[in-house]
Design a protein around this motif. Structure first.
Motif, PDB file in Angstrom:
ATOM      1  N   GLY A   1       0.803  -1.226   0.000  1.00 24.01           N
ATOM      2  CA  GLY A   1       0.000   0.000   0.000  1.00 24.01           C
ATOM      3  C   GLY A   1       0.826   1.262   0.000  1.00 24.01           C
ATOM      4  O   GLY A   1       0.286   2.370   0.111  1.00 24.01           O
ATOM      5  N   CYS A   2       2.142   1.118  -0.126  1.00 18.74           N
ATOM      6  CA  CYS A   2       3.049   2.265  -0.104  1.00 18.74           C
ATOM      7  C   CYS A   2       3.339   2.719  -1.529  1.00 18.74           C
ATOM      8  O   CYS A   2       3.832   1.935  -2.345  1.00 18.74           O
ATOM      9  CB  CYS A   2       4.335   1.875   0.621  1.00 18.74           C
TER      10      CYS A   2
ATOM     11  N   GLU B   1      13.032   7.156   3.073  1.00 19.92           N
ATOM     12  CA  GLU B   1      13.881   6.705   4.181  1.00 19.92           C
ATOM     13  C   GLU B   1      13.058   6.496   5.445  1.00 19.92           C
ATOM     14  O   GLU B   1      13.262   5.529   6.187  1.00 19.92           O
ATOM     15  CB  GLU B   1      14.992   7.730   4.433  1.00 19.92           C
ATOM     16  N   ASP B   2      12.103   7.387   5.688  1.00 16.41           N
ATOM     17  CA  ASP B   2      11.246   7.240   6.875  1.00 16.41           C
ATOM     18  C   ASP B   2      10.388   5.980   6.774  1.00 16.41           C
ATOM     19  O   ASP B   2      10.167   5.286   7.775  1.00 16.41           O
ATOM     20  CB  ASP B   2      10.348   8.464   7.038  1.00 16.41           C
ATOM     21  N   MET B   3       9.913   5.681   5.568  1.00 11.78           N
ATOM     22  CA  MET B   3       9.109   4.475   5.388  1.00 11.78           C
ATOM     23  C   MET B   3       9.945   3.220   5.548  1.00 11.78           C
ATOM     24  O   MET B   3       9.484   2.220   6.098  1.00 11.78           O
ATOM     25  CB  MET B   3       8.426   4.502   4.011  1.00 11.78           C
TER      26      MET B   3
ATOM     27  N   PHE C   1      11.060  -1.671   8.087  1.00 10.47           N
ATOM     28  CA  PHE C   1      12.172  -2.593   8.326  1.00 10.47           C
ATOM     29  C   PHE C   1      12.921  -2.334   9.631  1.00 10.47           C
ATOM     30  O   PHE C   1      13.856  -3.074   9.947  1.00 10.47           O
ATOM     31  CB  PHE C   1      13.171  -2.529   7.162  1.00 10.47           C
ATOM     32  N   GLY C   2      12.529  -1.314  10.376  1.00 12.77           N
ATOM     33  CA  GLY C   2      13.170  -1.010  11.653  1.00 12.77           C
ATOM     34  C   GLY C   2      12.552  -1.809  12.793  1.00 12.77           C
ATOM     35  O   GLY C   2      12.023  -2.906  12.607  1.00 12.77           O
ATOM     36  N   HIS C   3      12.562  -1.239  13.982  1.00 12.48           N
ATOM     37  CA  HIS C   3      12.111  -1.992  15.167  1.00 12.48           C
ATOM     38  C   HIS C   3      10.605  -2.261  15.166  1.00 12.48           C
ATOM     39  O   HIS C   3      10.127  -3.086  15.950  1.00 12.48           O
ATOM     40  CB  HIS C   3      12.516  -1.254  16.447  1.00 12.48           C
ATOM     41  N   ASN C   4       9.857  -1.597  14.279  1.00 11.23           N
ATOM     42  CA  ASN C   4       8.406  -1.862  14.170  1.00 11.23           C
ATOM     43  C   ASN C   4       8.067  -2.852  13.051  1.00 11.23           C
ATOM     44  O   ASN C   4       6.890  -3.039  12.722  1.00 11.23           O
ATOM     45  CB  ASN C   4       7.656  -0.549  13.931  1.00 11.23           C
ATOM     46  N   ALA C   5       9.074  -3.478  12.473  1.00 11.98           N
ATOM     47  CA  ALA C   5       8.848  -4.433  11.386  1.00 11.98           C
ATOM     48  C   ALA C   5       7.935  -5.563  11.846  1.00 11.98           C
ATOM     49  O   ALA C   5       7.994  -6.007  12.996  1.00 11.98           O
ATOM     50  CB  ALA C   5      10.173  -4.999  10.900  1.00 11.98           C
ATOM     51  N   VAL C   6       7.082  -6.042  10.936  1.00 17.04           N
ATOM     52  CA  VAL C   6       6.159  -7.146  11.233  1.00 17.04           C
ATOM     53  C   VAL C   6       6.361  -8.245  10.201  1.00 17.04           C
ATOM     54  O   VAL C   6       6.214  -8.013   8.991  1.00 17.04           O
ATOM     55  CB  VAL C   6       4.685  -6.668  11.213  1.00 17.04           C
ATOM     56  N   PHE C   7       6.688  -9.432  10.663  1.00 15.76           N
ATOM     57  CA  PHE C   7       6.855 -10.600   9.796  1.00 15.76           C
ATOM     58  C   PHE C   7       5.523 -10.933   9.128  1.00 15.76           C
ATOM     59  O   PHE C   7       4.476 -10.954   9.771  1.00 15.76           O
ATOM     60  CB  PHE C   7       7.342 -11.776  10.644  1.00 15.76           C
TER      61      PHE C   7
END
Length: 428
Positions: free
Chosen positions: A219-220, A225-227, A232-238
Protein backbone atom coordinates in the motif's frame (compact mmCIF):
# COMPACT_ATOMS: atom_id res chain seq x y z
CA UNK A 1 39.99 7.52 -10.94
CA UNK A 2 41.04 6.19 -14.32
CA UNK A 3 39.52 3.07 -15.78
CA UNK A 4 41.96 0.37 -16.86
CA UNK A 5 42.70 -0.34 -20.50
CA UNK A 6 43.38 -3.68 -22.16
CA UNK A 7 47.01 -4.66 -21.68
CA UNK A 8 47.49 -2.63 -18.48
CA UNK A 9 49.86 -4.41 -16.09
CA UNK A 10 48.89 -4.17 -12.42
CA UNK A 11 51.37 -4.86 -9.61
CA UNK A 12 50.31 -6.99 -6.66
CA UNK A 13 51.55 -6.96 -3.08
CA UNK A 14 52.71 -10.58 -3.39
CA UNK A 15 55.31 -9.50 -5.95
CA UNK A 16 53.37 -10.80 -8.95
CA UNK A 17 51.45 -8.95 -11.66
CA UNK A 18 48.24 -9.34 -13.61
CA UNK A 19 47.38 -8.08 -17.09
CA UNK A 20 43.99 -6.56 -17.91
CA UNK A 21 42.07 -8.20 -20.74
CA UNK A 22 38.50 -6.86 -20.75
CA UNK A 23 35.69 -5.54 -18.58
CA UNK A 24 33.30 -8.09 -17.03
CA UNK A 25 30.94 -5.69 -15.26
CA UNK A 26 30.67 -2.66 -13.01
CA UNK A 27 28.77 -1.42 -9.99
CA UNK A 28 28.72 1.25 -7.31
CA UNK A 29 32.09 0.30 -5.84
CA UNK A 30 34.09 -0.30 -8.97
CA UNK A 31 34.74 -2.29 -12.14
CA UNK A 32 35.49 -5.99 -12.48
CA UNK A 33 38.00 -6.94 -15.19
CA UNK A 34 39.04 -10.23 -16.72
CA UNK A 35 42.80 -10.50 -16.15
CA UNK A 36 45.62 -12.90 -16.81
CA UNK A 37 47.20 -13.89 -13.48
CA UNK A 38 49.87 -16.59 -13.17
CA UNK A 39 48.95 -17.88 -16.61
CA UNK A 40 45.22 -18.26 -15.91
CA UNK A 41 41.98 -16.28 -16.15
CA UNK A 42 40.94 -14.46 -12.97
CA UNK A 43 38.82 -11.46 -12.01
CA UNK A 44 40.21 -8.14 -10.80
CA UNK A 45 37.89 -5.88 -8.80
CA UNK A 46 39.18 -2.33 -9.29
CA UNK A 47 37.75 0.42 -7.08
CA UNK A 48 36.48 3.62 -8.68
CA UNK A 49 35.76 5.46 -5.45
CA UNK A 50 37.92 6.41 -2.47
CA UNK A 51 38.40 3.98 0.40
CA UNK A 52 40.33 4.48 3.62
CA UNK A 53 43.66 2.98 4.59
CA UNK A 54 41.75 0.90 7.15
CA UNK A 55 39.68 -0.63 4.34
CA UNK A 56 42.83 -1.37 2.33
CA UNK A 57 44.62 -2.93 5.30
CA UNK A 58 41.60 -5.06 6.17
CA UNK A 59 41.49 -6.30 2.57
CA UNK A 60 45.15 -7.32 2.84
CA UNK A 61 44.51 -9.21 6.07
CA UNK A 62 41.61 -11.11 4.50
CA UNK A 63 43.71 -12.09 1.49
CA UNK A 64 46.56 -13.25 3.74
CA UNK A 65 44.29 -15.35 5.98
CA UNK A 66 42.49 -17.13 3.12
CA UNK A 67 38.82 -17.96 2.67
CA UNK A 68 36.84 -19.45 5.61
CA UNK A 69 34.99 -21.67 3.11
CA UNK A 70 35.34 -22.53 -0.57
CA UNK A 71 31.91 -20.94 -1.07
CA UNK A 72 33.49 -17.49 -0.87
CA UNK A 73 34.98 -15.83 -3.97
CA UNK A 74 37.59 -14.53 -1.59
CA UNK A 75 40.38 -11.98 -2.26
CA UNK A 76 43.41 -14.02 -3.36
CA UNK A 77 45.86 -11.13 -3.71
CA UNK A 78 45.63 -7.36 -3.25
CA UNK A 79 47.18 -4.87 -5.67
CA UNK A 80 49.62 -2.16 -4.80
CA UNK A 81 48.12 1.32 -4.74
CA UNK A 82 48.61 2.63 -8.28
CA UNK A 83 46.91 4.67 -10.96
CA UNK A 84 44.97 6.46 -8.24
CA UNK A 85 43.32 3.35 -6.82
CA UNK A 86 43.72 -0.35 -5.92
CA UNK A 87 41.87 -3.65 -6.16
CA UNK A 88 42.12 -7.38 -5.59
CA UNK A 89 42.26 -10.65 -7.51
CA UNK A 90 39.61 -13.36 -7.11
CA UNK A 91 38.50 -16.49 -8.92
CA UNK A 92 36.07 -16.18 -11.81
CA UNK A 93 32.51 -17.36 -11.37
CA UNK A 94 32.16 -20.68 -13.24
CA UNK A 95 29.46 -21.24 -15.84
CA UNK A 96 26.10 -22.53 -14.66
CA UNK A 97 25.68 -20.19 -11.67
CA UNK A 98 22.78 -17.75 -11.58
CA UNK A 99 22.17 -14.61 -9.57
CA UNK A 100 20.04 -14.91 -6.45
CA UNK A 101 17.54 -12.43 -7.88
CA UNK A 102 16.91 -14.76 -10.84
CA UNK A 103 15.38 -17.27 -8.42
CA UNK A 104 13.30 -14.56 -6.73
CA UNK A 105 11.94 -13.40 -10.10
CA UNK A 106 11.30 -16.98 -11.32
CA UNK A 107 13.75 -16.54 -14.19
CA UNK A 108 15.29 -19.83 -13.11
CA UNK A 109 14.18 -22.67 -10.83
CA UNK A 110 16.03 -25.26 -8.80
CA UNK A 111 16.16 -28.64 -10.51
CA UNK A 112 14.80 -30.22 -7.34
CA UNK A 113 13.96 -29.52 -3.72
CA UNK A 114 17.16 -31.39 -2.86
CA UNK A 115 19.13 -28.70 -4.74
CA UNK A 116 17.20 -25.97 -2.94
CA UNK A 117 18.05 -27.47 0.46
CA UNK A 118 21.68 -27.98 -0.54
CA UNK A 119 21.95 -24.26 -1.32
CA UNK A 120 20.66 -23.44 2.16
CA UNK A 121 23.15 -25.83 3.77
CA UNK A 122 26.03 -24.28 1.82
CA UNK A 123 25.02 -20.77 2.92
CA UNK A 124 24.70 -21.80 6.59
CA UNK A 125 28.04 -23.61 6.51
CA UNK A 126 29.86 -20.69 4.88
CA UNK A 127 28.69 -18.09 7.37
CA UNK A 128 29.15 -20.38 10.35
CA UNK A 129 32.81 -20.81 9.35
CA UNK A 130 33.17 -17.05 8.79
CA UNK A 131 31.72 -16.26 12.23
CA UNK A 132 33.94 -18.87 13.92
CA UNK A 133 36.90 -16.82 12.68
CA UNK A 134 35.56 -13.80 14.54
CA UNK A 135 34.49 -12.05 11.33
CA UNK A 136 31.17 -10.57 10.22
CA UNK A 137 29.95 -10.18 6.65
CA UNK A 138 27.97 -6.94 7.23
CA UNK A 139 26.37 -6.52 3.79
CA UNK A 140 24.32 -9.65 3.08
CA UNK A 141 21.79 -9.15 0.27
CA UNK A 142 20.51 -10.69 -2.95
CA UNK A 143 23.50 -9.37 -4.92
CA UNK A 144 26.04 -11.44 -2.97
CA UNK A 145 25.03 -14.93 -4.05
CA UNK A 146 25.43 -17.01 -7.18
CA UNK A 147 23.70 -20.41 -7.12
CA UNK A 148 23.89 -23.41 -9.42
CA UNK A 149 20.22 -24.41 -9.95
CA UNK A 150 21.21 -27.96 -10.91
CA UNK A 151 22.86 -28.95 -7.62
CA UNK A 152 22.42 -25.98 -5.27
CA UNK A 153 26.11 -25.13 -5.04
CA UNK A 154 26.65 -21.56 -3.81
CA UNK A 155 29.30 -18.91 -4.44
CA UNK A 156 29.43 -15.74 -2.32
CA UNK A 157 30.96 -12.56 -3.71
CA UNK A 158 31.64 -8.98 -2.50
CA UNK A 159 33.79 -10.23 0.35
CA UNK A 160 35.72 -6.98 0.63
CA UNK A 161 33.16 -5.86 3.23
CA UNK A 162 34.09 -8.71 5.61
CA UNK A 163 35.74 -7.38 8.76
CA UNK A 164 36.39 -8.41 12.37
CA UNK A 165 33.16 -8.50 14.38
CA UNK A 166 32.10 -5.06 15.68
CA UNK A 167 34.47 -3.37 13.21
CA UNK A 168 32.86 -1.50 10.34
CA UNK A 169 34.68 0.12 7.44
CA UNK A 170 31.86 2.20 6.03
CA UNK A 171 29.65 -0.39 4.32
CA UNK A 172 26.14 -0.57 5.81
CA UNK A 173 24.00 -2.81 3.60
CA UNK A 174 20.78 -2.92 1.61
CA UNK A 175 17.24 -2.17 2.79
CA UNK A 176 15.06 -5.24 3.18
CA UNK A 177 18.03 -7.35 4.29
CA UNK A 178 19.42 -5.19 7.08
CA UNK A 179 18.74 -5.95 10.73
CA UNK A 180 16.27 -3.50 12.34
CA UNK A 181 18.89 -1.90 14.60
CA UNK A 182 21.00 -1.07 11.52
CA UNK A 183 17.97 0.42 9.72
CA UNK A 184 17.27 2.53 12.82
CA UNK A 185 20.95 3.58 12.86
CA UNK A 186 21.33 2.38 16.46
CA UNK A 187 24.53 0.45 15.78
CA UNK A 188 26.86 -0.69 13.00
CA UNK A 189 26.70 -4.14 11.34
CA UNK A 190 28.06 -7.07 13.36
CA UNK A 191 27.63 -10.82 13.86
CA UNK A 192 24.11 -10.44 15.28
CA UNK A 193 22.97 -8.36 12.33
CA UNK A 194 24.48 -11.08 10.11
CA UNK A 195 22.21 -13.63 11.82
CA UNK A 196 19.17 -11.54 10.94
CA UNK A 197 20.25 -10.98 7.34
CA UNK A 198 21.01 -14.67 6.88
CA UNK A 199 17.50 -15.56 8.06
CA UNK A 200 16.13 -13.15 5.43
CA UNK A 201 18.21 -14.83 2.70
CA UNK A 202 17.09 -18.31 3.79
CA UNK A 203 13.43 -17.25 3.88
CA UNK A 204 13.65 -15.89 0.33
CA UNK A 205 15.47 -19.05 -0.79
CA UNK A 206 12.46 -21.20 0.17
CA UNK A 207 9.49 -18.85 -0.16
CA UNK A 208 10.63 -16.42 -2.90
CA UNK A 209 9.31 -13.44 -0.95
CA UNK A 210 11.01 -11.07 1.46
CA UNK A 211 9.83 -11.70 5.03
CA UNK A 212 8.63 -8.16 5.80
CA UNK A 213 7.10 -7.24 2.45
CA UNK A 214 3.37 -7.77 2.80
CA UNK A 215 0.31 -5.58 2.58
CA UNK A 216 1.95 -2.66 4.41
CA UNK A 217 4.51 -2.15 1.66
CA UNK A 218 1.99 -3.06 -1.04
CA UNK A 219 0.00 0.00 0.00
CA UNK A 220 3.05 2.27 -0.10
CA UNK A 221 3.26 4.45 -3.19
CA UNK A 222 6.90 5.57 -2.92
CA UNK A 223 9.54 4.21 -0.54
CA UNK A 224 11.23 6.95 1.48
CA UNK A 225 13.88 6.71 4.18
CA UNK A 226 11.25 7.24 6.88
CA UNK A 227 9.11 4.47 5.39
CA UNK A 228 12.08 2.13 5.26
CA UNK A 229 12.55 2.69 8.99
CA UNK A 230 8.86 2.08 9.60
CA UNK A 231 8.72 -1.14 7.59
CA UNK A 232 12.17 -2.59 8.33
CA UNK A 233 13.17 -1.01 11.65
CA UNK A 234 12.11 -1.99 15.17
CA UNK A 235 8.41 -1.86 14.17
CA UNK A 236 8.85 -4.43 11.39
CA UNK A 237 6.16 -7.15 11.23
CA UNK A 238 6.86 -10.60 9.80
CA UNK A 239 4.33 -11.41 7.07
CA UNK A 240 3.52 -14.77 8.71
CA UNK A 241 3.65 -13.62 12.35
CA UNK A 242 1.06 -15.80 14.14
CA UNK A 243 0.34 -13.03 16.68
CA UNK A 244 0.10 -10.08 14.28
CA UNK A 245 -1.74 -10.26 10.94
CA UNK A 246 -1.29 -6.58 10.06
CA UNK A 247 1.26 -7.33 7.33
CA UNK A 248 -0.02 -10.50 5.69
CA UNK A 249 0.88 -11.39 2.06
CA UNK A 250 -1.51 -9.95 -0.52
CA UNK A 251 -3.33 -12.54 -2.69
CA UNK A 252 -2.41 -12.10 -6.34
CA UNK A 253 0.75 -10.17 -5.41
CA UNK A 254 2.64 -12.39 -2.98
CA UNK A 255 1.60 -15.65 -4.61
CA UNK A 256 4.80 -17.61 -3.91
CA UNK A 257 4.80 -17.32 -0.13
CA UNK A 258 1.04 -17.89 0.08
CA UNK A 259 1.41 -21.09 -1.94
CA UNK A 260 4.57 -22.37 -0.25
CA UNK A 261 3.91 -21.53 3.41
CA UNK A 262 2.58 -24.78 4.85
CA UNK A 263 4.39 -27.06 2.38
CA UNK A 264 7.52 -27.38 4.48
CA UNK A 265 7.88 -29.20 7.82
CA UNK A 266 6.55 -27.34 10.85
CA UNK A 267 10.04 -27.26 12.39
CA UNK A 268 11.22 -24.91 9.63
CA UNK A 269 8.20 -22.62 9.86
CA UNK A 270 8.64 -22.50 13.64
CA UNK A 271 12.27 -21.38 13.34
CA UNK A 272 11.40 -18.64 10.84
CA UNK A 273 8.66 -17.40 13.17
CA UNK A 274 11.24 -17.29 15.96
CA UNK A 275 13.85 -15.59 13.75
CA UNK A 276 11.45 -12.76 12.81
CA UNK A 277 9.60 -12.49 16.13
CA UNK A 278 9.30 -9.23 18.07
CA UNK A 279 11.90 -10.61 20.48
CA UNK A 280 14.44 -11.22 17.71
CA UNK A 281 13.72 -7.82 16.16
CA UNK A 282 14.25 -5.94 19.42
CA UNK A 283 16.93 -8.07 21.09
CA UNK A 284 19.76 -9.11 18.70
CA UNK A 285 21.34 -11.47 21.23
CA UNK A 286 18.11 -13.55 21.18
CA UNK A 287 18.38 -14.31 17.45
CA UNK A 288 18.58 -17.71 15.79
CA UNK A 289 22.28 -18.28 15.17
CA UNK A 290 23.97 -19.91 12.18
CA UNK A 291 24.50 -23.23 13.99
CA UNK A 292 20.75 -23.56 14.65
CA UNK A 293 19.97 -22.92 10.97
CA UNK A 294 22.61 -25.47 9.97
CA UNK A 295 21.07 -28.13 12.22
CA UNK A 296 17.60 -27.42 10.81
CA UNK A 297 18.74 -27.63 7.18
CA UNK A 298 20.60 -30.91 7.72
CA UNK A 299 17.47 -32.31 9.37
CA UNK A 300 15.35 -30.98 6.50
CA UNK A 301 17.58 -32.79 4.01
CA UNK A 302 16.87 -36.05 5.85
CA UNK A 303 13.11 -35.47 5.77
CA UNK A 304 13.04 -35.10 1.99
CA UNK A 305 12.10 -38.32 0.19
CA UNK A 306 10.51 -39.69 -2.99
CA UNK A 307 6.84 -40.59 -2.60
CA UNK A 308 6.46 -44.40 -2.90
CA UNK A 309 3.25 -43.87 -4.91
CA UNK A 310 4.01 -41.11 -7.43
CA UNK A 311 7.79 -40.75 -7.16
CA UNK A 312 7.71 -36.99 -6.59
CA UNK A 313 9.64 -35.20 -3.82
CA UNK A 314 7.84 -34.80 -0.52
CA UNK A 315 8.65 -34.54 3.19
CA UNK A 316 8.38 -37.18 5.89
CA UNK A 317 8.36 -35.77 9.41
CA UNK A 318 9.89 -38.26 11.87
CA UNK A 319 7.44 -37.55 14.70
CA UNK A 320 4.23 -37.53 12.67
CA UNK A 321 2.09 -40.60 12.07
CA UNK A 322 -0.06 -38.81 9.48
CA UNK A 323 2.18 -38.50 6.40
CA UNK A 324 0.69 -37.28 3.13
CA UNK A 325 2.52 -36.72 -0.17
CA UNK A 326 2.60 -33.04 -1.14
CA UNK A 327 2.07 -33.96 -4.79
CA UNK A 328 -0.40 -36.84 -5.03
CA UNK A 329 -1.99 -36.53 -1.58
CA UNK A 330 -1.75 -40.23 -0.78
CA UNK A 331 -0.80 -41.50 2.68
CA UNK A 332 2.80 -42.51 3.34
CA UNK A 333 3.52 -45.15 5.96
CA UNK A 334 5.59 -43.79 8.86
CA UNK A 335 9.12 -45.25 8.66
CA UNK A 336 11.37 -46.27 11.53
CA UNK A 337 13.55 -43.42 12.81
CA UNK A 338 17.25 -43.32 13.70
CA UNK A 339 17.97 -40.98 16.60
CA UNK A 340 21.58 -39.75 16.63
CA UNK A 341 22.91 -36.59 18.24
CA UNK A 342 20.41 -33.77 17.45
CA UNK A 343 18.91 -35.57 14.46
CA UNK A 344 15.94 -37.83 13.85
CA UNK A 345 16.50 -39.59 10.53
CA UNK A 346 13.50 -41.33 8.87
CA UNK A 347 14.72 -44.70 7.57
CA UNK A 348 12.99 -44.91 4.20
CA UNK A 349 14.64 -46.60 1.21
CA UNK A 350 17.45 -44.48 -0.20
CA UNK A 351 17.89 -42.42 2.96
CA UNK A 352 21.49 -41.38 3.50
CA UNK A 353 23.25 -40.89 6.82
CA UNK A 354 25.84 -38.12 6.60
CA UNK A 355 29.10 -37.45 8.42
CA UNK A 356 27.73 -34.22 9.85
CA UNK A 357 24.85 -36.05 11.51
CA UNK A 358 27.04 -38.24 13.71
CA UNK A 359 28.58 -35.56 14.02
CA UNK A 360 31.95 -35.97 12.31
CA UNK A 361 33.80 -33.02 10.78
CA UNK A 362 34.42 -33.06 7.07
CA UNK A 363 32.57 -32.87 3.78
CA UNK A 364 28.94 -31.84 4.24
CA UNK A 365 27.93 -34.43 1.65
CA UNK A 366 30.11 -37.30 2.88
CA UNK A 367 27.92 -40.40 3.38
CA UNK A 368 28.54 -42.92 6.17
CA UNK A 369 25.48 -45.09 5.58
CA UNK A 370 22.43 -45.65 3.38
CA UNK A 371 19.10 -47.41 3.77
CA UNK A 372 18.89 -50.21 1.19
CA UNK A 373 16.47 -53.05 0.44
CA UNK A 374 17.81 -56.60 0.71
CA UNK A 375 17.50 -58.39 -2.62
CA UNK A 376 16.53 -61.72 -1.00
CA UNK A 377 14.36 -60.80 2.00
CA UNK A 378 13.00 -57.51 0.57
CA UNK A 379 13.53 -55.96 4.01
CA UNK A 380 15.16 -52.61 4.64
CA UNK A 381 18.57 -52.38 6.25
CA UNK A 382 21.44 -49.92 6.65
CA UNK A 383 24.64 -50.37 4.65
CA UNK A 384 27.89 -49.10 6.17
CA UNK A 385 29.67 -46.77 3.73
CA UNK A 386 32.08 -45.38 6.33
CA UNK A 387 35.71 -46.39 6.83
CA UNK A 388 35.10 -47.74 10.35
CA UNK A 389 33.27 -50.73 11.85
CA UNK A 390 29.99 -50.14 13.67
CA UNK A 391 28.50 -52.22 16.45
CA UNK A 392 24.81 -53.06 16.16
CA UNK A 393 23.20 -54.11 19.44
CA UNK A 394 19.83 -55.79 19.01
CA UNK A 395 16.97 -55.58 21.57
CA UNK A 396 18.14 -58.89 23.15
CA UNK A 397 21.58 -57.37 23.83
CA UNK A 398 23.46 -59.35 21.19
CA UNK A 399 26.29 -57.41 19.55
CA UNK A 400 27.00 -57.62 15.80
CA UNK A 401 29.97 -55.98 14.08
CA UNK A 402 29.06 -54.10 10.90
CA UNK A 403 32.24 -53.65 8.87
CA UNK A 404 32.55 -51.19 5.96
CA UNK A 405 30.42 -52.26 2.97
CA UNK A 406 28.45 -54.65 5.23
CA UNK A 407 24.84 -54.15 6.29
CA UNK A 408 22.59 -54.43 9.32
CA UNK A 409 18.84 -54.89 9.77
CA UNK A 410 16.48 -52.12 10.89
CA UNK A 411 14.73 -53.18 14.11
CA UNK A 412 12.88 -51.26 16.79
CA UNK A 413 15.08 -50.45 19.81
CA UNK A 414 18.27 -51.51 18.02
CA UNK A 415 21.29 -49.50 19.09
CA UNK A 416 24.23 -48.54 16.87
CA UNK A 417 27.67 -47.58 18.14
CA UNK A 418 29.17 -45.70 15.20
CA UNK A 419 32.34 -44.53 16.91
CA UNK A 420 33.60 -43.87 20.41
CA UNK A 421 30.91 -41.75 22.07
CA UNK A 422 28.70 -41.60 18.95
CA UNK A 423 25.60 -43.71 19.45
CA UNK A 424 22.29 -44.09 17.63
CA UNK A 425 18.96 -45.68 18.47
CA UNK A 426 16.33 -46.98 16.03
CA UNK A 427 12.75 -46.40 17.17
CA UNK A 428 9.25 -46.69 15.71
Amino acid sequence: MAELEQGTIIKLLNGKTCTVDSELGRGGQGIVYLVDYCGGDFALKWYTRDYSDSFYNNLKRNADSGAPSNAFLWPLAVTEKQKGSFGYIMKLRPRGYREFSDFMLAKVQFSSMAANINAAIKICDAFQKLHIRGLSYQDMNDGNFFINPRNGDVLICDNDNVAPDKTNLGIIGKAGYLAPEIVDQKTMPNRYSDYFSMAVILFILFYFNRPFEGKKIAGCGCMTEDMEKAFFGHNAVFIMDPLDDSNRPVPGLHTNVIRRWGLFPKSMEKLFIQAFSKQSILFPEKRVIDREWMTLMIQLRSMLCKCPHCGEETFVEPDSSNQVCLDCGRNIEKPMVLKVDKFRIPLFQGQKIYNVQLPVDGDLNAIVGEVVRHSMTNRLGIKNYSTFTWQAIDPAGDVHNVSPEAGMPIKNEMKIKFKMGINGLIVK
